[in-house]
Design an enzyme around this catalytic site. Sequence first.
Site, PDB file in Angstrom:
ATOM      1  N   LYS A   1       0.845  -1.210   0.000  1.00 15.52           N
ATOM      2  CA  LYS A   1       0.000   0.000   0.000  1.00 15.52           C
ATOM      3  C   LYS A   1       0.875   1.251   0.000  1.00 15.52           C
ATOM      4  CE  LYS A   1      -1.778   1.521   4.002  1.00 15.52           C
ATOM      5  NZ  LYS A   1      -1.484   2.932   4.334  1.00 15.52           N
ATOM      6  N   ASN A   2       1.892   1.271   0.880  1.00 16.74           N
ATOM      7  CA  ASN A   2       2.668   2.500   1.061  1.00 16.74           C
ATOM      8  C   ASN A   2       3.717   2.731  -0.008  1.00 16.74           C
ATOM      9  OD1 ASN A   2       1.054   3.004   3.203  1.00 16.74           O
ATOM     10  ND2 ASN A   2       2.563   2.494   4.779  1.00 16.74           N
TER      11      ASN A   2
ATOM     12  N   ARG B   1      -4.794  10.474   4.209  1.00 12.32           N
ATOM     13  CA  ARG B   1      -3.734  11.482   4.349  1.00 12.32           C
ATOM     14  C   ARG B   1      -2.741  11.414   3.198  1.00 12.32           C
ATOM     15  NH1 ARG B   1      -1.965  13.693   8.099  1.00 12.32           N
ATOM     16  NH2 ARG B   1       0.151  13.206   7.446  1.00 12.32           N
TER      17      ARG B   1
ATOM     18  N   CYS C   1      -5.251  12.445  12.683  1.00 13.69           N
ATOM     19  CA  CYS C   1      -5.944  11.154  12.584  1.00 13.69           C
ATOM     20  C   CYS C   1      -5.816  10.497  13.955  1.00 13.69           C
ATOM     21  CB  CYS C   1      -5.361  10.302  11.465  1.00 13.69           C
ATOM     22  SG  CYS C   1      -3.768   9.639  11.880  1.00 13.69           S
TER      23      CYS C   1
ATOM     24  N   ARG D   1       0.009  14.612  13.033  1.00 11.52           N
ATOM     25  CA  ARG D   1       0.534  14.333  11.683  1.00 11.52           C
ATOM     26  C   ARG D   1       0.582  15.584  10.801  1.00 11.52           C
ATOM     27  NH1 ARG D   1      -1.495   8.666   9.686  1.00 11.52           N
ATOM     28  NH2 ARG D   1       0.441   8.769   8.536  1.00 11.52           N
TER      29      ARG D   1
ATOM     30  N   VAL E   1       2.159  18.485   8.198  1.00 13.22           N
ATOM     31  CA  VAL E   1       2.850  18.375   6.892  1.00 13.22           C
ATOM     32  C   VAL E   1       3.782  19.565   6.699  1.00 13.22           C
ATOM     33  CG1 VAL E   1       1.164  16.915   5.722  1.00 13.22           C
ATOM     34  CG2 VAL E   1       0.830  19.418   5.762  1.00 13.22           C
TER      35      VAL E   1
ATOM     36  N   ASP F   1       4.608   0.622  12.174  1.00 16.24           N
ATOM     37  CA  ASP F   1       3.408  -0.016  11.617  1.00 16.24           C
ATOM     38  C   ASP F   1       3.269  -1.467  12.054  1.00 16.24           C
ATOM     39  OD1 ASP F   1       3.399   1.706   8.393  1.00 16.24           O
ATOM     40  OD2 ASP F   1       2.849   2.329  10.414  1.00 16.24           O
TER      41      ASP F   1
ATOM     42  N   ARG G   1      -8.980  -0.526   4.546  1.00 15.57           N
ATOM     43  CA  ARG G   1      -8.189   0.526   3.878  1.00 15.57           C
ATOM     44  C   ARG G   1      -6.829  -0.017   3.454  1.00 15.57           C
ATOM     45  NH1 ARG G   1      -7.451   5.935   6.955  1.00 15.57           N
ATOM     46  NH2 ARG G   1      -6.032   6.039   5.197  1.00 15.57           N
TER      47      ARG G   1
HETATM   48  C1  EPZ Z   1       4.091   7.026   6.446  1.00 12.88           C
HETATM   49  O1  EPZ Z   1       3.262   8.035   6.995  1.00 12.88           O
HETATM   50  C2  EPZ Z   1       3.206   5.800   6.308  1.00 12.88           C
HETATM   51  N1  EPZ Z   1       2.110   6.102   5.383  1.00 12.88           N
HETATM   52  C3  EPZ Z   1       2.673   5.400   7.668  1.00 12.88           C
HETATM   53  O2  EPZ Z   1       1.923   4.207   7.496  1.00 12.88           O
HETATM   54  C4  EPZ Z   1       3.846   5.112   8.597  1.00 12.88           C
HETATM   55  O3  EPZ Z   1       3.360   4.789   9.888  1.00 12.88           O
HETATM   56  C5  EPZ Z   1       4.757   6.352   8.661  1.00 12.88           C
HETATM   57  O4  EPZ Z   1       5.174   6.722   7.336  1.00 12.88           O
HETATM   58  C6  EPZ Z   1       5.996   6.111   9.503  1.00 12.88           C
HETATM   59  O5  EPZ Z   1       6.712   5.018   8.983  1.00 12.88           O
HETATM   60  C7  EPZ Z   1       2.349   6.102   4.048  1.00 12.88           C
HETATM   61  O6  EPZ Z   1       3.456   5.858   3.602  1.00 12.88           O
HETATM   62  C8  EPZ Z   1       1.179   6.384   3.157  1.00 12.88           C
HETATM   63  P1  EPZ Z   1       5.984  10.425   8.550  1.00 12.88           P
HETATM   64  P2  EPZ Z   1       3.789   9.568   7.025  1.00 12.88           P
HETATM   65  O7  EPZ Z   1       5.887  11.682   7.753  1.00 12.88           O
HETATM   66  O8  EPZ Z   1       4.693   9.805   5.882  1.00 12.88           O
HETATM   67  C9  EPZ Z   1       6.239  13.797  11.840  1.00 12.88           C
HETATM   68  C10 EPZ Z   1       0.060   2.799   7.706  1.00 12.88           C
HETATM   69  O9  EPZ Z   1      -0.415   2.231   8.691  1.00 12.88           O
HETATM   70  N2  EPZ Z   1       6.084  14.745  10.718  1.00 12.88           N
HETATM   71  O10 EPZ Z   1       7.116   9.491   8.276  1.00 12.88           O
HETATM   72  O11 EPZ Z   1       2.592  10.436   7.166  1.00 12.88           O
HETATM   73  C11 EPZ Z   1       4.989  12.954  12.063  1.00 12.88           C
HETATM   74  O12 EPZ Z   1       4.079  13.654  12.887  1.00 12.88           O
HETATM   75  C12 EPZ Z   1       0.513   4.235   7.813  1.00 12.88           C
HETATM   76  O13 EPZ Z   1       0.229   2.253   6.578  1.00 12.88           O
HETATM   77  C13 EPZ Z   1       6.191  16.112  10.978  1.00 12.88           C
HETATM   78  O14 EPZ Z   1       6.378  16.537  12.120  1.00 12.88           O
HETATM   79  O15 EPZ Z   1       4.630   9.609   8.355  1.00 12.88           O
HETATM   80  C14 EPZ Z   1       5.540  11.726  12.726  1.00 12.88           C
HETATM   81  O16 EPZ Z   1       5.715  11.976  14.107  1.00 12.88           O
HETATM   82  C15 EPZ Z   1       0.207   4.812   9.178  1.00 12.88           C
HETATM   83  N3  EPZ Z   1       6.061  16.999   9.948  1.00 12.88           N
HETATM   84  C16 EPZ Z   1       6.916  11.554  12.078  1.00 12.88           C
HETATM   85  O17 EPZ Z   1       7.226  12.825  11.492  1.00 12.88           O
HETATM   86  C17 EPZ Z   1       5.857  16.588   8.655  1.00 12.88           C
HETATM   87  O18 EPZ Z   1       5.773  17.437   7.744  1.00 12.88           O
HETATM   88  C18 EPZ Z   1       6.968  10.504  10.982  1.00 12.88           C
HETATM   89  O19 EPZ Z   1       5.901  10.787  10.106  1.00 12.88           O
HETATM   90  C19 EPZ Z   1       5.761  15.198   8.409  1.00 12.88           C
HETATM   91  C20 EPZ Z   1       5.882  14.307   9.450  1.00 12.88           C
END
Ligand code: EPZ
Length: 416
Positions: free
Chosen positions: A22-23, A92, A116, A121, A123, A304, A396
Site C-alpha cells: 500500500k505504502n 492522508r 488522525c 501528523r 505536513v 506499523d 483501507r
Molecule cells: C508514512 O506516513 C506511512 N504512510 C505510515 O503508514 C507510517 O506509519 C509512517 O510513514 C511512519 O513510517 C504512508 O506511507 C502512506 P511520517 P507519514 O511523515 O509519511 C512527523 C500505515 O499504517 N512529521 O514518516 O505520514 C509525524 O508527525 C501508515 O500504513 C512532521 O512533524 O509519516 C511523525 O511523528 C500509518 N512533519 C513523524 O514525522 C511533517 O511534515 C513521521 O511521520 C511530516 C511528518
Amino acid sequence: MQKLAIQGGVRLNGEVRISGAKNAALPIMCASLLSADDLHLSNLPDMHDVETMAQLLRQMGVQVTAVVQGATFNAARVDKLEAPYDMVKTMRAAILVLGPLLARFGEARVSLPGGCAIGSRPVDLHIRGLQAMGAEIHIEHGYIHATAKRLRGARICFDVVSVTGTENLMMAATLADGVTTLENAAREPEVVDLANCLIAMGANISGAGSDTISIRGVASLHGANHRVMPDRIESGTFLVAAAATGGCITLSETRADILDAVLDKLREAGARIVVADNHITLDMHRRPTAVNLRTAPYPAFPTDMQAQFMALNTIAEGSAMVVETIFENRFMHVQELRRLGAQIAIEGNTAIVKGCPLLEGATIMATDLRASACLVIAGLVAQGETIVDRIYHLDRGYEHIEAKLSALGAQIRRIK
Ligand code: EPZ
C-alpha cells in the site's frame, strides 16, 4: 458498520500470497502526474486506499484504466489541480499529489490533511521543503495553495525523518531546475520503490534507501512499466498472527531482505523462521516469549508493526516494554486489548505488557489501520468469539484479509 466475527483458538497453517505494498502503491500512483505518457503499474493491491487514490486522480483528469492486478495511468489531460477536503480527510496520503502537481503544472490546491487517530501528523516538512525549492505557499480556508513558475533545486535537511515528506519532495525535484539534495531522508523500502519507478520514467535520482538522496531535475518524464514491491507490513502482520496462534505458515511473493528488524523480533519470541527466495516460513511450536520493542525509522523496528506485536506480547511468557517513538497517540488498541483481559499499563509513549496465558473473546472496536490488525490477531487467539467493529479501517490497508486468514484455517466471517 461492518464487523468481523472471529472464533479464537485455531492455529494458522498453510500458504498465503503477499499483495503489493500500500505504502509504495500510493506515492507511485501520484508519480503518474509527472508525465503525459502511460504509467503501467502491476501488483497493485485491491484495497480501499488504492481505490480512493485512483478516484482522486480521476477527478483531476487522470485516465485510470484498470487491468488485472494493476492499472494504467495517463495524466496527459489533467484539468483540475486540486485535492479536495472530502478525499484528503479519509486518506492522508493524498498530500502526495502536492509535489507532482507543483512540479509539472506549477500550481496545486491540496486540503490540509486533518489529524488522525494516531497523531496530529503535520505536513510542515512537506511545505517548508517546497518553499525551499521556490514555491509560493499560502494556507487559507484549510487548503495549501502552492504556485511556482519552475521549482529550483535546493539542499533540504529534514529535522524529522518523514516518509511521505521525502517522497513528495523527491517527486517535486525530478522536474526542478538543478540538483536537489534531501538530507536526513527516509530510508524506507517504499521510498526506494518510488525512486525506482521515477528512474524508469527518466528521472535522475541517486542515494534512495540512504539518508541522503540527490535528484538532478530533467525537462520531462516519460511513461514506464513498474511492478509494485510486496507489502512488508502485511507480511509482518501474517507472521505475527501465525506466531500468536502457534501455527506454521509460508508467505509467498514477499521479500525477507526488508524485514530484518521484524524477523529478528519474531526469532527472539521463539519462532523458527526459514527464508528461501521470495518465501518466508514461520513455525511457532511453543508459547511466545515476550519481546521488548522500540519503534524508529527504517531499518529499525517499524511503527506499523507495533500494534501487531503488542497483541503477541499479551499472550506471551513474561513482560515486555513497548516504546512508540514515531507517533504521539499510537496506543489506541490498548484499551480494546484490555477488554479481552490483556494486562497493559501505559506511561506516556511506553506500554508495559504482562503476558497472560489466555485472552477471552469480547466485542472490540478498531480505531485505525494497524490497531485493527492487532485486534484481529487478538481475536484469533482469544477463547470464544470476538467481534471486531469498524473494520473499514482494516479494509483501507489489507487486501481480502478475512479470505486470506480463512485459507489459513481461521474461523472468521464478515457481518454486514
Ligand atoms: C508514512 O506516513 C506511512 N504512510 C505510515 O503508514 C507510517 O506509519 C509512517 O510513514 C511512519 O513510517 C504512508 O506511507 C502512506 P511520517 P507519514 O511523515 O509519511 C512527523 C500505515 O499504517 N512529521 O514518516 O505520514 C509525524 O508527525 C501508515 O500504513 C512532521 O512533524 O509519516 C511523525 O511523528 C500509518 N512533519 C513523524 O514525522 C511533517 O511534515 C513521521 O511521520 C511530516 C511528518
